[in-house]
Enzyme design. Structure first.
Site, PDB file in Angstrom:
ATOM      1  N   HIS A  51     -22.440  18.267 -10.666  1.00 43.06           N
ATOM      2  CA  HIS A  51     -21.707  17.464  -9.696  1.00 43.06           C
ATOM      3  C   HIS A  51     -20.824  18.382  -8.862  1.00 43.06           C
ATOM      4  CE1 HIS A  51     -22.796  14.336 -12.598  1.00 43.06           C
ATOM      5  NE2 HIS A  51     -22.516  13.429 -11.677  1.00 43.06           N
TER       6      HIS A  51
ATOM      7  N   LYS B  33     -15.322  16.817  -9.202  1.00 45.96           N
ATOM      8  CA  LYS B  33     -15.461  15.883 -10.327  1.00 45.96           C
ATOM      9  C   LYS B  33     -14.965  16.572 -11.587  1.00 45.96           C
ATOM     10  CE  LYS B  33     -18.692  12.929 -12.859  1.00 45.96           C
ATOM     11  NZ  LYS B  33     -17.758  11.791 -12.885  1.00 45.96           N
TER      12      LYS B  33
END
EC number: 1.17.1.8
Length: 325
Positions: A208, A212
């Protein structure tokens, strides 16, 4: 090292049109002048659903994407959002709406005013993991139905807050429609065929954007299904990629989506190494989550208006009801 680079796909064959062309529109079939007239009943499209929606987290990319999707869907975006820090005199523009950003100290007063002006408002939360429980407790205190898209926090406490308050909420670690359908299929397989992968080794890699902070909630949910299928797995073994250089070179994330992607790979190997399975789902951008979140808000709004006795929902409920645009 596992690689998430997707396999090459053949180019689809071009669409072919048959028959003759009439002007720019064209037809698919040659029509005879002697053909009988056909009466077509015109059905009016369903009325567009509209209600006020407050997106908490418009200072972040995900929250902003949801706000844009909400306005594109005809919802009334409440011009209010919140930040984790007191940031005075800041606004975020979403379409034609200027959203005023308030700090945490003003949350309760501002939300109370919002309820007075928009009594049927639905809140969407895309803030930070450490804000999940405090935000949820406030929504429950004020009786605000909410969609919790933020992952992290104490999830048991989150559910308890909603249950104790009898508030309406839709809570899901994953808002992408098709990914949710995949998760549902995994859960069905785990329930109907427990132990089917007993003895298999599992490797998991997820990538990600660097922003994140927590481990993928989707990956955790899929791993739980594999554990019901008989696989033993230590969460500490999960390969979590957040470095842009590795994402480009090892994972195969397109450069334009380094700042917004979700790539997952689950690799299973039999005890004797003679059999292997791979499950993979790669998402570039945020539109799949934004559209799914708007669907979730619309679903929850209908449940509140119908005074449904059930109060806590997830995206599986949205799928089962066919509430996807």
């Amino acid at each position: 090292m596992l690689s998430l680079r997707p396999p090459s796909m053949p180019s689809p064959a071009p669409w072919r049109r048959r028959g003759t062309l009439h002007g720019a529109a064209g037809t698919l079939q040659r029509v005879s002048a002697a053909s009988p007239a056909v009466t077509v009943e015109v059905v009016a499209p369903p009325a567009r659903l509209s209600f006020p929606i407050l997106v908490n987290g418009c200072t972040g990319k995900m929250g902003l994407s949801v706000a844009e999707a909400a306005t594109s869907s005809g919802l009334h975006l409440v011009p209010v959002s919140f930040s984790s820090r007191d940031m005075l005199d800041r606004t975020v523009q979403v379409g034609h709406t200027h959203v005023k950003i308030y700090g945490p100290s003003a949350r309760e007063d501002v939300l109370s005013s919002v309820i007075d002006e928009f009594p049927d408002v639905v809140v969407v939360d895309y803030t930070a993991p450490d804000s999940v429980n405090a935000n949820a407790e406030l929504y429950c205190k004020l009786g605000l139905p909410f969609v919790m898209g933020t992952t992290g926090g104490d999830r048991q406490l989150l559910y308890k807050s909603v249950q104790d308050s009898n508030n309406y909420a839709l809570i899901s670690p994953q808002m992408g429609k098709q990914v949710v359908a995949f998760l549902a299929a995994m859960e069905i397989m785990a329930e109907q065929f427990p132990g089917a992968f007993s003895g298999y080794r599992l490797e998991v890699l997820e990538s990600h954007q660097a922003g994140k902070l927590d481990i993928s909630g989707t990956a955790k949910a899929v791993i739980e299904c594999f554990e019901k299928l008989g696989v033993s797995y230590d969460m500490n073994r999960m390969v979590k990629i957040r470095d842009p250089e590795q994402q480009l070179e090892m994972v195969g994330v397109p450069e334009e989506h380094i700042e917004g992607h979700a790539f997952h790979l689950y690799h299973l190997t039999s005890p004797d190494d003679s059999v292997s399975f791979e499950f993979q789902h790669n998402v570039c951008g945020r539109s799949i989550y934004a559209e799914g979140t708007v669907d979730a808000a619309m679903f929850l709004h209908r449940k509140v208006r119908s005074n449904d006795p059930k109060r806590i929902y997830d995206m599986i409920d949205v799928l089962r009801e066919g509430s996807m645009r």
